[in-house]
Design a protein around this motif. Structure first.
Motif, PDB file in Angstrom:
ATOM      1  N   GLU A 131       0.825  -1.204   0.000  1.00 30.61           N
ATOM      2  CA  GLU A 131       0.000   0.000   0.000  1.00 30.61           C
ATOM      3  C   GLU A 131       0.865   1.262   0.000  1.00 30.61           C
ATOM      4  O   GLU A 131       0.539   2.256  -0.667  1.00 30.61           O
ATOM      5  CB  GLU A 131      -0.928  -0.001   1.221  1.00 30.61           C
ATOM      6  N   ASP A 132       1.970   1.228   0.721  1.00 34.71           N
ATOM      7  CA  ASP A 132       2.870   2.386   0.748  1.00 34.71           C
ATOM      8  C   ASP A 132       3.497   2.621  -0.626  1.00 34.71           C
ATOM      9  O   ASP A 132       3.630   3.772  -1.063  1.00 34.71           O
ATOM     10  CB  ASP A 132       3.964   2.178   1.795  1.00 34.71           C
ATOM     11  N   ARG A 133       3.879   1.557  -1.303  1.00 37.48           N
ATOM     12  CA  ARG A 133       4.466   1.713  -2.640  1.00 37.48           C
ATOM     13  C   ARG A 133       3.422   2.194  -3.642  1.00 37.48           C
ATOM     14  O   ARG A 133       3.744   2.974  -4.555  1.00 37.48           O
ATOM     15  CB  ARG A 133       5.087   0.393  -3.097  1.00 37.48           C
ATOM     16  N   ILE A 134       2.197   1.748  -3.487  1.00 36.47           N
ATOM     17  CA  ILE A 134       1.125   2.231  -4.366  1.00 36.47           C
ATOM     18  C   ILE A 134       0.912   3.730  -4.157  1.00 36.47           C
ATOM     19  O   ILE A 134       0.746   4.490  -5.122  1.00 36.47           O
ATOM     20  CB  ILE A 134      -0.181   1.449  -4.110  1.00 36.47           C
ATOM     21  N   ALA A 135       0.920   4.158  -2.909  1.00 37.35           N
ATOM     22  CA  ALA A 135       0.733   5.583  -2.615  1.00 37.35           C
ATOM     23  C   ALA A 135       1.877   6.418  -3.190  1.00 37.35           C
ATOM     24  O   ALA A 135       1.653   7.500  -3.753  1.00 37.35           O
ATOM     25  CB  ALA A 135       0.618   5.795  -1.107  1.00 37.35           C
ATOM     26  N   ALA A 136       3.119   5.913  -3.063  1.00 35.66           N
ATOM     27  CA  ALA A 136       4.262   6.647  -3.621  1.00 35.66           C
ATOM     28  C   ALA A 136       4.186   6.698  -5.143  1.00 35.66           C
ATOM     29  O   ALA A 136       4.448   7.748  -5.759  1.00 35.66           O
ATOM     30  CB  ALA A 136       5.565   5.998  -3.169  1.00 35.66           C
ATOM     31  N   GLY A 137       3.818   5.582  -5.760  1.00 33.45           N
ATOM     32  CA  GLY A 137       3.675   5.565  -7.215  1.00 33.45           C
ATOM     33  C   GLY A 137       2.545   6.460  -7.690  1.00 33.45           C
ATOM     34  O   GLY A 137       2.650   7.090  -8.755  1.00 33.45           O
ATOM     35  N   ARG A 138       1.473   6.540  -6.901  1.00 34.81           N
ATOM     36  CA  ARG A 138       0.360   7.415  -7.267  1.00 34.81           C
ATOM     37  C   ARG A 138       0.780   8.877  -7.246  1.00 34.81           C
ATOM     38  O   ARG A 138       0.401   9.661  -8.142  1.00 34.81           O
ATOM     39  CB  ARG A 138      -0.818   7.178  -6.327  1.00 34.81           C
ATOM     40  N   ARG A 139       1.566   9.274  -6.263  1.00 31.66           N
ATOM     41  CA  ARG A 139       2.030  10.667  -6.210  1.00 31.66           C
ATOM     42  C   ARG A 139       2.933  10.990  -7.404  1.00 31.66           C
ATOM     43  O   ARG A 139       2.819  12.078  -7.996  1.00 31.66           O
ATOM     44  CB  ARG A 139       2.775  10.911  -4.896  1.00 31.66           C
ATOM     45  N   PHE A 140       3.826  10.071  -7.761  1.00 34.85           N
ATOM     46  CA  PHE A 140       4.723  10.299  -8.896  1.00 34.85           C
ATOM     47  C   PHE A 140       3.937  10.362 -10.198  1.00 34.85           C
ATOM     48  O   PHE A 140       4.191  11.225 -11.053  1.00 34.85           O
ATOM     49  CB  PHE A 140       5.764   9.175  -8.943  1.00 34.85           C
ATOM     50  N   TYR A 141       2.980   9.475 -10.356  1.00 39.20           N
ATOM     51  CA  TYR A 141       2.164   9.451 -11.568  1.00 39.20           C
ATOM     52  C   TYR A 141       1.344  10.732 -11.690  1.00 39.20           C
ATOM     53  O   TYR A 141       1.313  11.364 -12.769  1.00 39.20           O
ATOM     54  CB  TYR A 141       1.249   8.227 -11.528  1.00 39.20           C
ATOM     55  N   ASN A 142       0.686  11.151 -10.631  1.00 47.24           N
ATOM     56  CA  ASN A 142      -0.143  12.351 -10.691  1.00 47.24           C
ATOM     57  C   ASN A 142       0.685  13.607 -10.952  1.00 47.24           C
ATOM     58  O   ASN A 142       0.208  14.550 -11.607  1.00 47.24           O
ATOM     59  CB  ASN A 142      -0.934  12.507  -9.392  1.00 47.24           C
ATOM     60  N   ALA A 143       1.921  13.649 -10.450  1.00 49.98           N
ATOM     61  CA  ALA A 143       2.783  14.796 -10.728  1.00 49.98           C
ATOM     62  C   ALA A 143       3.122  14.874 -12.215  1.00 49.98           C
ATOM     63  O   ALA A 143       3.109  15.960 -12.821  1.00 49.98           O
ATOM     64  CB  ALA A 143       4.060  14.708  -9.894  1.00 49.98           C
ATOM     65  N   ASN A 144       3.411  13.721 -12.819  1.00 51.03           N
ATOM     66  CA  ASN A 144       3.700  13.698 -14.260  1.00 51.03           C
ATOM     67  C   ASN A 144       2.466  14.071 -15.077  1.00 51.03           C
ATOM     68  O   ASN A 144       2.565  14.787 -16.086  1.00 51.03           O
ATOM     69  CB  ASN A 144       4.199  12.313 -14.673  1.00 51.03           C
TER      70      ASN A 144
END
Length: 257
Positions: A131-144
């Motif tokens: 879940e933590d990795r999903i949250a980190a990936g979501r932040r990176f994706y949304n920034a892009n």
């Protein structure tokens, strides 16, 4: 005439270079969005694989929580079936699945034996890390996605986007209100700590119980006994009263009436 032609050619070359650079940047940003989404998708599939094992472990200790297990299984199947959908649709399915998982984890708190099961603890830890990795990936994706969508709307890059049919990308946002809400913090009574009582308030007279009261004028008893303190002896014990004659040598000292 030759100078005019050179200027025109130079302007055409500059515009062509700007067009190529802007187009290549759009392509690079789009590929970066796709790559960041694939990282999220990998973690989502990892969670899909962990959920059945976690459910079976919990079912062995809490078999009567059948409705919770069925809801988790149904929402997992729904999330897996939405793999080809848009990020917004995937986010909605994942939000419902996260809510069901959270409800299941709350229900197992009533089973102390399950809380000490090593297999359950290991699966719970893996799920938390995922879940933590999903949250980190979501932040990176949304920034892009934010950078990419801004260029599509801004001038003059919007001309390149409309000419080559670059479309805005969708965000992968959390829809679960329990995740988005701000936690409520209570500090209790001012001047007290959790588990302790606040200091007593002073009464209107300016004195609180348990304090030594000063003697009033003419009070020959000294300080009164209050709050567990010992009563002090009178100040004039062993001394002659005012105006009494001093004892002569060889006479016993005055001891009072």
């Amino acid at each position: 005439m030759t100078a005019v032609i050179i200027v025109i050619v130079a302007l055409v070359v500059i515009l062509a270079i700007a067009l190529i650079v802007s187009y290549n940047r759009f392509v690079k940003q789009r590929n970066l969005i796709q790559e960041s989404w694939r990282q999220i998708d990998v973690e989502l599939h990892r969670r899909y694989d962990l959920i059945p094992n976690l459910v079976e472990t919990v079912r062995a200790y809490a078999a009567h929580e059948r409705h919770v297990f069925e809801e988790v299984a149904r929402l997992r199947t729904q999330a897996v079936g939405a793999e080809g959908a848009t990020p917004e649709q995937r986010a909605a399915a994942e939000g419902q699945l996260s809510g069901a998982l959270r409800q299941m984890m709350i229900s197992v708190e009533a089973y102390p034996q399950l809380q000490s099961n090593q297999n359950f603890l290991g699966l719970q830890r893996e799920l938390t890390d995922t879940e933590d990795r999903i949250a980190a990936g979501r932040r990176f994706y949304n920034a892009n996605v934010g950078d990419y969508n801004t260029r599509i709307e801004a001038f003059p890059s919007n001309l390149i986007a409309s000419s080559f049919k670059f479309e805005k990308a969708g965000y992968f946002e959390v829809k679960d209100e329990s995740v988005r809400s701000v936690p409520q913090v209570s500090f209790g009574t001012i001047g007290s700590v959790d588990g302790e009582q606040a200091p007593p308030q002073m009464p209107a007279g300016g004195h609180s119980s348990g304090q030594i009261q000063p003697p009033l004028p003419g009070d020959q008893q000294g300080y009164q006994q209050q709050g567990g303190y010992q009563q002090l002896p009178p100040q004039n014990q062993g001394q002659p009263p005012a105006g009494a004659p001093r004892p002569q040598d060889g006479q016993p000292p005055f001891t009072g009436a």
